[in-house]
Design an enzyme around this catalytic site. Structure first.
Site, short mmCIF file in Angstrom:
data_model
loop_
_atom_site.label_atom_id
_atom_site.label_comp_id
_atom_site.label_asym_id
_atom_site.label_seq_id
_atom_site.Cartn_x
_atom_site.Cartn_y
_atom_site.Cartn_z
N ASP A 48 0.81 -1.22 0.00
CA ASP A 48 0.00 0.00 0.00
C ASP A 48 0.85 1.27 0.00
O ASP A 48 0.38 2.32 -0.45
CB ASP A 48 -1.06 0.02 1.12
CG ASP A 48 -0.50 -0.19 2.49
OD1 ASP A 48 0.71 -0.47 2.62
OD2 ASP A 48 -1.27 -0.08 3.45
C1 LAN Z 1 3.68 -0.59 10.08
C2 LAN Z 1 3.65 0.80 9.61
C3 LAN Z 1 3.03 1.00 8.27
C4 LAN Z 1 1.92 0.02 8.02
C5 LAN Z 1 0.98 0.45 6.87
C6 LAN Z 1 1.70 0.75 5.58
C7 LAN Z 1 0.22 1.70 7.28
C8 LAN Z 1 -0.05 -0.68 6.67
O1 LAN Z 1 -1.01 -0.30 5.74
C9 LAN Z 1 0.62 -1.99 6.38
C10 LAN Z 1 1.49 -2.41 7.57
C11 LAN Z 1 2.56 -1.37 7.94
C12 LAN Z 1 3.69 -1.49 6.95
C13 LAN Z 1 3.16 -1.63 9.32
C14 LAN Z 1 3.28 -3.02 9.81
C15 LAN Z 1 3.73 -3.19 11.28
C16 LAN Z 1 4.75 -2.16 11.70
C17 LAN Z 1 5.96 -2.32 10.81
C18 LAN Z 1 4.11 -0.79 11.50
C19 LAN Z 1 2.86 -0.57 12.33
C20 LAN Z 1 5.17 0.12 12.08
C21 LAN Z 1 5.70 -0.66 13.30
C22 LAN Z 1 5.20 -2.12 13.17
C23 LAN Z 1 6.29 -3.09 13.64
C24 LAN Z 1 5.80 -4.52 13.61
C25 LAN Z 1 6.71 -2.68 15.05
C26 LAN Z 1 7.83 -3.45 15.61
C27 LAN Z 1 7.32 -4.27 16.69
C28 LAN Z 1 7.27 -5.59 16.65
C29 LAN Z 1 6.25 -6.26 17.45
C30 LAN Z 1 8.15 -6.40 15.78
#
Ligand code: LAN
Length: 746
Positions: free
Chosen positions: A470
């Site tokens: 996305d």
């Molecule tokens: C994110 C940030 C962006 C987000 C979007 C693009 C908004 C979404 O549409 C798809 C998933 C994604 C890429 C996403 C997945 C999980 C993330 C990477 C996060 C929320 C930012 C932080 C999170 C990550 C897993 C945090 C680290 C913690 C752990 C438990 C490993």
């Protein structure tokens, strides 16, 4: 006028320390301005989390609630909003913003730095002051700490924050006014009242083991040998897991495999006494493997998982007694380390997220404390640190730069005021241009379990570089929007072959089985694998599932591209993708017409994507009953004041929960408005949109900003994350669409 002498001291300190991360937080004046209402403290010195009512810039109350808002007033609100927001834009074209929220990240970093003996080398005294201030600011009334800044107290949050504060030099015994020593006493009694740190969930156990204040026998096995198993026909191969899960358990498996433990110090000996009820040396660690405080249990292990762990830990122990077992362990650790170096090199040592960043760094240090990988890791640590009004935090990613920038472009162009903001749009366009990933990762992608990246956009920066479905789609939408404005207004367009590369990536992401899109990769295994999810605090982490957000954004981008380039070589693939994608969206719509949003709060966000996705595949209000149902859902949640306000509890409980105190939230209101305006519902009854526009305008501050309200991002169902830019982007976008599509302002 509200500021106490203590607040003023804090501001002074902040002012000095802004130097710390100048490269990301350029606009200190903005942060100071936000500080004035964000960092007010209650009597115990804790930050008051909600802002006082903002001043309103206009008189949106003119006219009756249901009548159209005057066009001039909407334009005035839009100009004030964009004027303010363009002031926050960085020279490189993106908008820096706070991406904190989770409370377990900073302690993880502090623990890792202590293990390496580098705490003082990496963090100056000023950093430490701000980190302590941050932790204290987010301590709950009951003395505990949440999983994230707004959450109820958990063992995970409390144990890790307590340990971090101790490692940062605070002590529960000495009186220290600056550090409010009773915050440690309160935290410790919270922990001890719940049985002590034996009840910390598995990730907490892991960090404590590294520090040498928990025993490895008390941890379920994370054998690196999994990496040696065959990939084909093996649904449990780590290469099939969601990349975040895979990339966290990869360094964990190396560190576990080596039983990597810090040397004992005075403070670790004290922690062993403080954190446990029983004498540390008398604890039967094996019995603590599955213990977890009930406050932390979001995903309790199914019994079958515990059975497997118990079998596996016995097998592991007996294998490690044989020389063949030790030999295998050596091979497995070596392979894990190869994967770790590949990840480090291909993210320029930023790594995919804050957890594997810290753990990979630690692996490199254990492998070779003097190796150059260590130096490279240190240099990219500060990418994750962010100084804000509540102190210094470790962010959930190295930022949300590209994502916010792509949305900001679409918001500003929606206002119809592009001619007045050309510098801002040209700079944003440059940011999009330089952030697109232009090549796949090196080597044989399948060996490293990597998807293609050429043409994709990442969530943050090109250095980070992990492609996302996305983010690529929103990047493409923004690029097409700017290209449509022409070079004079928006700068040179991105060449068509690069846009086609992006279309190719987006198409490659579609899952054949469901027709939907997941996040970073295709879905590579089955949902039942979730029974092996070892993390009690997170839900749905094992595989990359298809989501409404990723699917809808991809459908919107593909359809926009097709409209702009109807004869593109990709046109037939796009056609097929749209049909399958549409069926996927319909298949996951809930009975009440809504969609569950997985990455922001929650049904307003998901339903905005659901509606936009259906529209992109040809639905109209008149022809599609699912769309009308979704519209009815949103209307049923509109509050009397005209706004929407959804609590983060919606994400955890998977049902719509109104914000406490029936407060409207600017971001939820904007998402609902964007969906309703796009749906075409206003032709039949525009009054709800007039009311919504008034609500948004009433909440706008005198300087054009909107207030920072409750947290709006989420991941893994249970952990919240801040998107500071959303409060500016989405109200602007919604008012812009309202002005053009409902009031018909040109
Ligand atoms: C994110 C940030 C962006 C987000 C979007 C693009 C908004 C979404 O549409 C798809 C998933 C994604 C890429 C996403 C997945 C999980 C993330 C990477 C996060 C929320 C930012 C932080 C999170 C990550 C897993 C945090 C680290 C913690 C752990 C438990 C490993």
């Amino acid at each position: 006028a509200h500021l106490s002498p203590e607040d003023i001291a804090v501001i002074d300190r902040l002012r000095e320390n802004f130097e710390l991360n100048r490269h990301t937080q350029k606009h200190s004046s903005d942060a100071l301005m936000r500080l004035q209402y964000d960092s007010l403290r209650d009597a115990r010195g804790r930050a008051i989390k909600t802002a006082p009512p903002p001043r309103c810039a206009y008189d949106p109350t003119s006219g009756t609630a249901d009548s159209p808002v005057s066009r001039d007033i909407v334009k005035q609100a839009l100009r004030a909003g964009i004027d303010f927001y363009q002031g926050l834009q960085d020279d490189d074209g993106h908008w820096p913003g706070d991406y904190g929220g989770p409370m377990f990240l900073m302690p993880g970093l502090i623990i890792a730095l202590c293990v390496m003996g580098k705490l003082d080398h990496v963090l100056s005294e000023a950093h430490k002051v701000e980190i302590r201030r941050y932790l204290r600011n987010h301590q709950n009334e009951d003395g505990g700490f949440g999983l994230h800044i707004e959450g109820h107290s958990t063992m995970f949050g409390t144990v890790l924050s307590y340990v971090a504060m101790r490692l940062l030099g605070m002590s529960p015994n000495t009186s220290n006014l600056v550090d409010r020593e009773n915050s440690l006493v309160d935290a410790l009694s919270w922990i001890r009242a719940r049985g002590g740190a034996v009840n910390v969930p598995s990730w907490g156990k892991f960090y404590l083991c590294l520090l040498g204040v928990y025993e490895w026998d008390g941890l379920n096995p994370v054998p690196p040998e999994c990496w040696l198993l065959p990939y084909t026909f093996n649904p449990l191969h780590p290469g099939r897991f969601w990349c975040h899960c895979r990339m966290v358990y990869l360094p964990m498996s190396y560190l576990y495999g080596m039983r990597a433990t810090a040397q004992s110090t005075e403070i670790t000996e004290l922690l062993k006494k403080e954190l446990y009820i029983d004498d540390y040396d008398c604890i039967d660690w094996n019995t603590t493997r599955n213990s977890c405080a009930e406050e932390d249990l979001y995903y309790p292990h199914p019994w079958i998982q515990d059975l497997i762990w118990s079998g596996l830990s016995k097998v592991e122990l007996s294998l490690l007694k044989t020389s063949a077992g030790m030999w295998l362990r050596g091979i497995a650790c070596k392979l894990a380390m190869e994967h770790i170096h590949y990840e480090d090199e291909n993210t320029r040592y930023i790594d995919i997220g804050p957890v594997n960043k810290v753990l990979n760094m630690l692996c490199c240090w254990f492998e070779d404390p003097f190796g150059c990988a260590n130096r490279k890791h240190m240099q990219r640590l500060h990418d994750y640190l962010w100084l804000a009004e509540d102190g210094m935090k470790m962010q959930g990613y190295n930022g949300s730069q590209l994502w916010d920038c792509a949305f900001a472009v679409q918001a500003i162009t929606a206002s119809g005021l592009a001619t007045e903001y050309t510098d801002c749009l040209i700079a944003a366009h440059r940011y999009l241009d330089v952030s697109q990933v232009q090549a796949d990762c090196p080597g044989e992608l399948t060996r490293w379990h990597r998807h293609i990246s050429k043409g994709a956009w990442p969530f943050s920066t090109r250095d980070h570089g992990w492609p996302i479905s996305d983010c690529s789609s929103e990047g493409l939408k923004a690029a097409l929007e700017l290209e449509g404005l022409g070079t004079a207004l928006a700068g040179p367009p991105i060449p068509i072959d690069r846009l086609e590369d992006c279309v190719n990536v987006v198409l490659s992401y579609q899952n054949m089985e469901t027709g939907g899109w997941a996040t970073y990769e295709n879905t590579r295994s089955f949902p039942w694998v979730e029974i092996m999810n070892p993390a009690e605090t997170f839900g749905d982490i094992m595989i990359d599932y298809s989501y409404v957000e990723c699917s809808s954004a991809s459908l919107q981008a593909l359809s926009k591209f097709r409209t702009r380039y109807p004869t593109s070589p990709h046109k037939d693939r796009i056609e097929k993708a749209l049909t399958a994608g549409r069926n996927f969206l319909l298949s996951i719509q809930r009975a009440d017409g809504s969609w569950y949003g997985s990455w922001a709060i929650c049904f307003t966000y998901g339903t905005w994507f659901g509606i936009k996705g259906l529209l992109a595949t040809g639905s109209t209000y008149e022809t599609c009953s699912s769309l009308r149902k979704a519209v009815r859902f949103l209307l049923s949640k509109q509050m009397a004041c005209g706004g929407w306000g959804e609590s983060y509890l919606s994400s955890q409980k998977k049902k719509y929960i109104q914000l406490e105190g029936n407060e409207p939230h600017v971001v939820n209101t904007a998402w609902a408005m964007l969906a309703l305006v796009a749906s075409g519902q206003a032709k039949y009854d525009p009054a709800p949109l007039h009311r919504a526009a008034r609500a948004l305008m009433r909440m706008q501050c005198g300087n054009g900003d909107w207030p920072q309200q409750s947290i709006m991002g989420v991941f893994n169902r249970n952990c919240m994350i801040t998107y500071a830019n959303y409060r500016n982007i989405f109200p602007l976008w919604a008012l812009g669409d309202y002005a053009t599509l409902v009031l018909g302002v040109k």
